[in-house]
Design a protein around this motif. Structure first.
Motif, short mmCIF file in Angstrom:
data_model
loop_
_atom_site.label_atom_id
_atom_site.label_comp_id
_atom_site.label_asym_id
_atom_site.label_seq_id
_atom_site.Cartn_x
_atom_site.Cartn_y
_atom_site.Cartn_z
N ASP A 1 0.57 -1.31 -0.06
CA ASP A 1 -0.09 0.06 0.00
C ASP A 1 0.98 1.26 0.09
N ARG A 2 2.29 1.04 0.28
CA ARG A 2 2.98 2.43 0.35
C ARG A 2 3.66 2.78 -1.10
N TRP A 3 3.01 2.44 -2.02
CA TRP A 3 3.78 2.65 -3.47
C TRP A 3 4.00 4.17 -3.64
N GLN A 4 2.94 4.95 -2.98
CA GLN A 4 3.16 6.39 -3.28
C GLN A 4 4.39 7.01 -2.52
N THR A 5 4.68 6.25 -1.26
CA THR A 5 5.94 6.66 -0.53
C THR A 5 7.08 6.26 -1.56
N GLY B 1 8.46 16.23 -3.50
CA GLY B 1 8.39 14.85 -3.18
C GLY B 1 8.38 14.58 -1.65
N LEU B 2 8.82 15.64 -0.95
CA LEU B 2 8.75 15.16 0.61
C LEU B 2 7.14 15.22 1.09
N GLY C 1 7.64 8.58 -4.33
CA GLY C 1 8.23 9.97 -3.77
C GLY C 1 9.51 9.67 -3.65
N LEU C 2 9.87 8.67 -2.99
CA LEU C 2 11.63 8.43 -2.78
C LEU C 2 12.16 8.38 -4.33
N TRP D 1 -0.94 6.33 6.54
CA TRP D 1 -0.71 5.19 6.88
C TRP D 1 -0.69 4.96 8.35
N LEU E 1 4.64 14.43 -0.69
CA LEU E 1 3.88 13.34 -1.40
C LEU E 1 3.93 12.13 -0.33
N ILE E 2 5.37 12.10 -0.07
CA ILE E 2 5.73 11.10 0.96
C ILE E 2 5.16 11.01 2.15
N ALA E 3 5.27 12.31 2.71
CA ALA E 3 4.64 12.79 4.07
C ALA E 3 3.12 12.48 4.34
N ASP F 1 1.44 10.21 2.54
CA ASP F 1 1.51 8.53 2.39
C ASP F 1 1.46 8.26 3.65
N LEU F 2 2.71 8.44 4.31
CA LEU F 2 3.09 7.96 5.53
C LEU F 2 2.18 8.18 6.72
#
Lengths: 324, 289
Positions: free
Chosen positions: A288-292, B100-101, A295-296, B111, B103-105, B107-108
């Motif tokens: 489920d963490r594909w967006q992370t 990018g940060l 992003g990376l 979660w 987007l990652i934030a 999502d996390l």
């Protein structure tokens, strides 16, 4: 110069026929899931190319491209539900509507450049998203507009409907090849070279007598119209216009496709779009963490390979053939 | 009238919350030329960290102390490890990095804290309504936000305008190279301002939570409003952030009350007018180019 162009042409002589053949073959060799995936991947490929016209060629980094993509979709859905699903009517209406939107937004956003332009396009996009969510009588609110009929092409008594996944896929293939060819012709034209001149040094071009504001506006409108048309195709594919299509995440994702593929190359962003769609589709079935992860990947490209995939390939190739 | 007055108070509340966010955002831009698209993410992160602290200890005030430390520390870590590498490589790279940060934030956080709307109760000491002569009532908590926001605005003004550190920051906004040439370690100042800005963003997320609730998407809702505030008020100006925030906050609240469908359009209109008449913003000195 001429030799390298000639060499590139010789090397890529079979690229276009091979691409067309591969696209035509997809429904014959792959299943319905893959055909649907290919349809959306192709739609996003052209969307990324249209953004590349702004980001890679004109130097206008927009973080609001979803505004045109989503708006074009809503115009298409509204026209198809209330008037007709005939593409010969819908697409001109969509093109005119998005052109008008681009002129209005461009009139304000193009007064700025650089990060201000990015901020304004982001803000405009989110405002349109807010309008779509709140203006329920027209946009259907957060549910969007459902029940979009299948599109067809009709002249007089003759008509052909694009029902079914495969027929729609071929419609998208034709549209994508036409729009992609058009965009590549645009960036190769004197107009395209002027855009690159604006990106490199706007003052210099202005002092040469170019009306740079007009060129930027033309690029902005052109990119908006192409994004609107593929947005319409996306809505016909889903048979549903959703406010999410206007959301900043879509703008961010398209920008990510452009950067990962390689801004300023046209085919790079198309490649980036296809790869990102494939990544999303297949990685999301594992985690489920594909967006992370995406992003990376994006952050890694920004930090270590800002030229994108095409930039990396070109650097490799040039290194191999050093003192040319 | 009995409708208008509470709305004006609500506009003031939103305006001061926006000021807390926009002030950090604007100073970071002024000093570092960085548009931090992850600024809203720090806000939502602060709100969620506060939520966790409140749920496990039941103490709102402990959260007020912990949240800015946590978000400030994360901000400092990001500045030192990632952002600092990009200062010499142009605006675009920095903005893309913060995108990018963000987007990652997003999502996390989804979660860890889920996709539901989480409401946060105001602290017991500030619960209840204040009655204004029987005409209308306002939650005490909102009045406290107004007071706190004004206090913080005053404190920031004093630090920026009346102390040596503030003078260094203001000088850095004007000309960073010159400040460095005077023998001041500008890198430390920049890192400090970034940490402070992100701490402030986290704190405002916690303070906003009892009013707005916490949900995925709050990060960009507030980021957009902060962008508008700095465009309207002028980049890198504390005064601009203050008046811009009040103007945008009032417009948003009154717009939502009287034309719910077009409240964002009212904000758009203000921004458009400012861009046409005064592109550098109401209190800005630099052109928006």
């Amino acid at each position: 110069m001429t030799t390298s162009v000639a060499r590139a042409a010789r090397r890529n002589r079979w690229a276009v026929p091979a691409l067309v053949l591969a696209l035509v073959a997809v429904p014959f060799v792959l299943g319905t899931f893959e055909v649907s995936l290919a349809t959306t991947a192709l739609i996003f490929a052209v969307l990324a190319m249209s953004l590349d016209l702004l980001v890679g060629y004109t130097g206008l980094v927009s973080l609001g491209h979803a505004a045109f993509f989503g708006f074009g979709g809503y115009v298409a859905a509204y026209t198809a539900i209330h008037l007709t699903g005939n593409l010969l009517v819908v697409l001109p209406v969509v093109a005119a509507g998005t052109a008008l939107l681009a002129v209005v937004l461009g009139f304000l956003a193009l007064r700025t450049t650089g990060v201000y332009f990015l901020m304004l396009t982001l803000a405009f996009g989110q405002m349109l998203f807010g309008l779509a969510v709140k203006w329920t009588p027209v946009t259907g609110g957060s549910d969007g507009l459902a029940g979009v009929p299948a599109p067809f092409v009709g002249i007089g008594p003759m008509s052909y409907a694009f029902t079914g996944r495969v027929r729609f896929y071929y419609l998208v293939v034709v549209a994508v090849l036409a729009l992609g060819w058009f965009l590549i012709r645009v960036v190769g034209s004197p107009f395209g070279h002027a855009l690159v001149g604006i990106k490199d040094n706007e003052e210099r071009l202005a002092s040469l007598g170019y009306d740079t504001w007009r060129y930027k506006m033309a690029a902005y409108v052109l990119a908006g119209v192409v994004a609107g048309v593929v947005g319409a195709l996306f809505v016909f594919f889903n048979r549903h216009a959703a406010p999410e299509n206007l959301f900043w995440v879509v703008s961010g994702e398209v920008l990510l496709m452009v950067i990962i593929g390689g801004a300023g190359t046209m085919y790079g962003p198309a490649l980036g779009a296809v790869l990102v769609r494939l990544f999303e589709s297949y990685v999301s079935s594992y985690t489920d963490r594909w967006q992370t992860l995406l992003g990376l990947l994006f952050v890694a490209f920004v930090l270590f390979a800002p030229g994108g995939i095409v930039g990396v390939i070109r650097r490799r190739r040039n290194r191999g053939r050093a003192p040319g | 009238m009995d409708q208008l007055l509470p709305q004006l108070v609500n506009g003031l509340v939103l305006g001061l919350l926006l000021f807390l966010i926009a002030a950090g955002f604007s100073l970071i831009f002024g000093l570092m030329d960085v548009i931090n698209l992850a600024h809203g993410s720090f806000l939502l992160f602060g709100g969620y960290v506060g939520l966790t602290v409140i749920r496990s200890t039941g103490n709102f005030w402990l959260a007020v102390a912990v949240v800015p430390l946590v978000t400030g520390a994360v901000g400092l870590a990001i500045e030192v490890t990632v952002l600092r590498r990009t200062y010499t490589r142009g605006h675009l790279i920095q903005v893309l990095l913060t995108l990018g940060l963000a987007l990652i934030a997003a999502d996390l956080m989804r979660w860890n804290w889920g996709a539901y709307v989480e409401s946060v109760d105001a602290p017991a000491a500030l619960a209840g309504l204040v009655d204004f002569g029987g005409v209308f009532q306002v939650p005490l908590y909102r009045l406290a936000i107004i007071g706190f926001g004004l206090l913080l605005a005053g404190a920031m003004w004093v630090v920026l305008e009346r102390t040596r550190l503030g003078a260094i920051v203001r000088a850095g906004v004007q000309d960073r190279e010159m400040v460095a040439a005077l023998g001041i370690d500008i890198d430390k100042v920049v890192a400090g301002v970034f940490a402070l800005g992100t701490a402030l963003a986290g704190l405002s997320g916690l303070l906003a939570a009892p009013v707005t609730s916490l949900y995925p998407g709050l990060d960009f809702d507030f980021l957009i409003l902060a962008l508008v505030v700095v465009v309207v008020g002028g980049m890198g100006s504390l005064k601009g952030a203050f008046w811009g925030a009040l103007l945008v906050g009032m417009t948003d609240v009154l717009g939502k009350a009287y034309f719910p469908e077009f409240s964002l359009f009212a904000i758009f209109l203000i921004m458009a007018i400012v861009l046409l008449v005064r592109p550098q913003g109401l209190f800005g000195t630099r052109e928006a180019t």
